[in-house]
Motif scaffolding. Structure first.
Motif, PDB file in Angstrom:
ATOM      1  N   PRO A   1      59.817  -7.761  -6.088  1.00 17.16           N
ATOM      2  CA  PRO A   1      59.889  -9.068  -5.434  1.00 17.16           C
ATOM      3  C   PRO A   1      58.899  -9.166  -4.275  1.00 17.16           C
ATOM      4  O   PRO A   1      58.383  -8.144  -3.793  1.00 17.16           O
TER       5      PRO A   1
ATOM      6  N   HIS B   1      68.157  -4.520  -8.685  1.00 18.64           N
ATOM      7  CA  HIS B   1      67.749  -5.790  -8.087  1.00 18.64           C
ATOM      8  C   HIS B   1      68.384  -5.987  -6.712  1.00 18.64           C
ATOM      9  O   HIS B   1      67.759  -6.541  -5.797  1.00 18.64           O
TER      10      HIS B   1
ATOM     11  N   ALA C   1      66.393  -6.281  -3.127  1.00 19.11           N
ATOM     12  CA  ALA C   1      66.617  -7.378  -2.179  1.00 19.11           C
ATOM     13  C   ALA C   1      66.894  -6.837  -0.778  1.00 19.11           C
ATOM     14  O   ALA C   1      66.433  -7.407   0.230  1.00 19.11           O
TER      15      ALA C   1
END
Length: 302
Positions: free
Chosen positions: A255, A231, A235
């Motif tokens: 994302p 994650h 990002a």
């Protein structure tokens, strides 16, 4: 008479090299492991641990006792396996070690199914580094491991450890939405020279694989950012700080602002279940491996 649980604690310290490592593997607190060792010292009237800087080291007497503990634990395991076979049902405690993305993307379903189908089985998960999992199985610290290797770096299986393929996990190139490669159907590794990379820290399986892969493509990767968690890497990719190669298992939805691009050829890591050959007939091992393979197919592992 020596207490087996205290011998187990000493054996775990000898394998992991620290009280904290032993505690994590056994599912105890560090203070509980320390108390077990202290009681064992009183029972044996022998100093077993000595301070070395901020850590501890086993004394010579402790090393001999830890080896005896290993042999005793192996005998106990054979006895438990025989009893479980006679009952014909998976039962007792089953310790499972898995690397992070398998623990996140595969094991929750596996553990839930084992709990539902085999209520007498006490399956417990510990997240472990794939570099360590094979050795932990071989030394009897865990019963079953989920490990992986990459297409250019096969997983070694020492004598006494059996394995079964769970499935293959494919890897994608992940780039920011505005990256020049974001609209491509496929990208070859040779085209990635000059990119800024985001990956795991040195010493991890995925870091070593990335470096070796790109070196075989003819260049040294420019690694700008290092992060353990997928994650966090995603990002950083979304922020336009670099590109990453991340496998699909346990990755979760991408994302906003991150695009997956197929690599040609597609990098593949193969997942394995590993267990000690002397426990191969144990119903708990047979059941867990069967569920792992079935759940692997359901998770998209081919």
């Amino acid at each position: 008479m020596l207490d087996l649980s205290r011998l187990r604690a000493l054996h775990a310290v000898s394998v992991h090299g620290s009280v904290a490592g032993a505690a994590a593997a056994l599912g105890y607190t560090a203070s509980a492991v320390s108390q077990q060792i202290t009681k064992l010292e009183r029972e044996t009237r022998t100093m077993l641990l000595e301070r070395r800087g901020r850590g501890v080291a086993l004394t010579e007497e402790a090393l001999h006792l830890a080896e005896t503990a290993r042999q005793l634990l192996a005998i106990v395991e054979r006895a438990e396996t025989t009893l479980e076979q006679r009952r014909g049902l998976p039962a007792g405690r089953l310790s499972i070690g898995a690397f992070a993305s398998a623990a996140r993307g595969l094991l929750p379903g596996v553990l839930a199914e084992l709990q539902r189908e085999h209520p007498q089985l006490d399956a417990r998960l510990t997240e472990v580094d794939p570099h360590l999992s094979v050795d932990l199985v071989a030394k009897g610290v865990i019963d079953l491991a989920v490990a992986h290797d990459w297409d250019i770096s096969p997983l070694p299986a020492p004598e006494g450890v059996a394995q079964a393929v769970i499935g293959d996990d494919r890897c994608d190139l992940l780039v920011a939405q505005g990256h020049p490669l974001a609209g491509r159907d496929a990208v070859r590794r040779e085209e990635l020279a000059g990119e800024r990379w985001i990956c795991q820290p040195p010493g991890t399986v995925c870091h070593d694989w990335l470096v070796r892969t790109l070196r075989t493509a003819g260049y040294e990767p420019d690694i700008r950012h290092q992060a353990e968690e997928n994650h966090t890497q995603l990002a950083l990719v979304a922020a336009g700080l670099g590109v990453a190669m991340i496998p699909r298992l346990g990755r979760g939805p991408l994302p906003a602002g991150v695009v997956a691009v197929r690599l040609d050829p597609v990098p593949v890591r193969r997942l394995y279940a590993l267990w000690r050959t002397e426990a191969a007939r144990r119903p708990a091992i047979i059941a867990a491996v069967s569920v792992l393979r079935g759940r692997g197919a359901g998770a998209g592992l081919s």
